[in-house]
Design an enzyme around this catalytic site. Structure first.
Site, PDB file in Angstrom:
ATOM      1  CB  CYS A   1      50.564  44.633  48.875  1.00 33.89           C
ATOM      2  SG  CYS A   1      49.301  43.987  47.785  1.00 33.89           S
TER       3      CYS A   1
ATOM      4  CG  HIS B   1      49.708  49.151  48.055  1.00 34.13           C
ATOM      5  ND1 HIS B   1      50.773  49.078  47.768  1.00 34.13           N
ATOM      6  CD2 HIS B   1      48.968  48.119  47.567  1.00 34.13           C
ATOM      7  CE1 HIS B   1      51.052  47.850  47.194  1.00 34.13           C
ATOM      8  NE2 HIS B   1      49.950  47.334  46.950  1.00 34.13           N
TER       9      HIS B   1
ATOM     10  CD  GLU C   1      52.712  51.968  48.765  1.00 35.33           C
ATOM     11  OE1 GLU C   1      52.283  51.341  47.772  1.00 35.33           O
ATOM     12  OE2 GLU C   1      52.311  51.277  50.118  1.00 35.33           O
TER      13      GLU C   1
END
Length: 240
Positions: free
Chosen positions: A115, A214, A216
């Site tokens: 990001c 994202h 994660e």
């Protein structure tokens, strides 16, 4: 047992409060960042902002670098005036991560920008940013509701590194951003797009990847696993 490759992750330094402390400067990083590094087989090490001259020393002690998401980058770094919606509030982090990225790129270290990390990679390579994406695409589909991540599909580009790691025609990803790549930085190429034409991934020489989403925040470990695997192979090939 083969040592796990060391994956450095950049962090925030922000005012926080907990327990008896009303306000204290704190090194912060969402728990999901080290969690996915660990799940992918890496040893996560946090890299709080430091003086830029120490970046090369930090890079020399890790096997790969992750630049995490966060606040907007100061637009002065790419020669632009500040948009009313731009929230650029971490100059120390801007300087430190810029130095880390330059040192990592110079050293050929595997890099994953997430990001803000992708946006900073583009800026470090001489590119520019769209400071408020809704002005361009006319919708808020890249931003989730309050305190949540949104989701939307991205289209990896066949023949790119990202396209090889994510070979599906479309991949559904967690997303939360209001800025995006405008002019592409030198040495970078686009490796994924959103349906509305937003650049969703870029890549450069070696294992240099930036993704606007994202990873994660999801359960798809393919990008992080590839980073850790590349870092392990590089570490094994370096004498001493």
């Amino acid at each position: 047992m083969t040592p796990r490759p060391v994956i450095g992750i950049s962090t925030h330094v922000l005012e926080a409060a907990w327990g008896r402390w009303d306000t204290i400067r704190t090194v912060l990083l969402g728990e999901r960042y080290p969690a996915v590094v660990q799940a992918a087989g890496g040893l996560a090490v946090l890299l709080p902002p430091d003086a830029a001259e120490h970046a090369a020393d930090a890079v020399a002690r890790i096997d790969a670098l992750v630049i995490a998401g966060g606040s907007d980058i100061d637009p002065a770094r790419y020669g632009a005036a500040r948009h009313p919606e731009t929230v650029a509030s971490e100059p120390e982090r801007d300087a430190w991560e810029t130095a880390l990225l330059r040192a990592a790129l110079d050293a050929g270290l595997p890099v994953l920008g997430i990001c803000r990390g992708m946006q900073l990679l583009n800026v470090v390579c001489g590119g520019t940013l769209l400071q408020h994406l809704p002005d361009v695409v006319g919708h808020l589909g890249h931003v989730g509701a309050a305190d949540t991540y949104g989701r939307h599909p991205v289209r990896p580009v066949p023949g790119t590194l990202v396209g090889g790691l994510l070979p599906e025609a479309w991949v559904d990803v967690p997303t939360f951003h209001h800025q995006a790549v405008d002019r592409l930085g030198e040495g970078l190429s686009v490796s994924a797009w959103a349906e509305d034409g937003t650049v969703e991934a870029v890549e450069g020489a070696g294992f240099t990847i930036g993704v606007q989403w994202h990873p994660e925040q999801g359960d798809d470990l393919r990008l992080m696993t590839a980073l850790v695997r590349t870092a392990a192979a590089r570490a094994a090939a370096v004498p001493g």
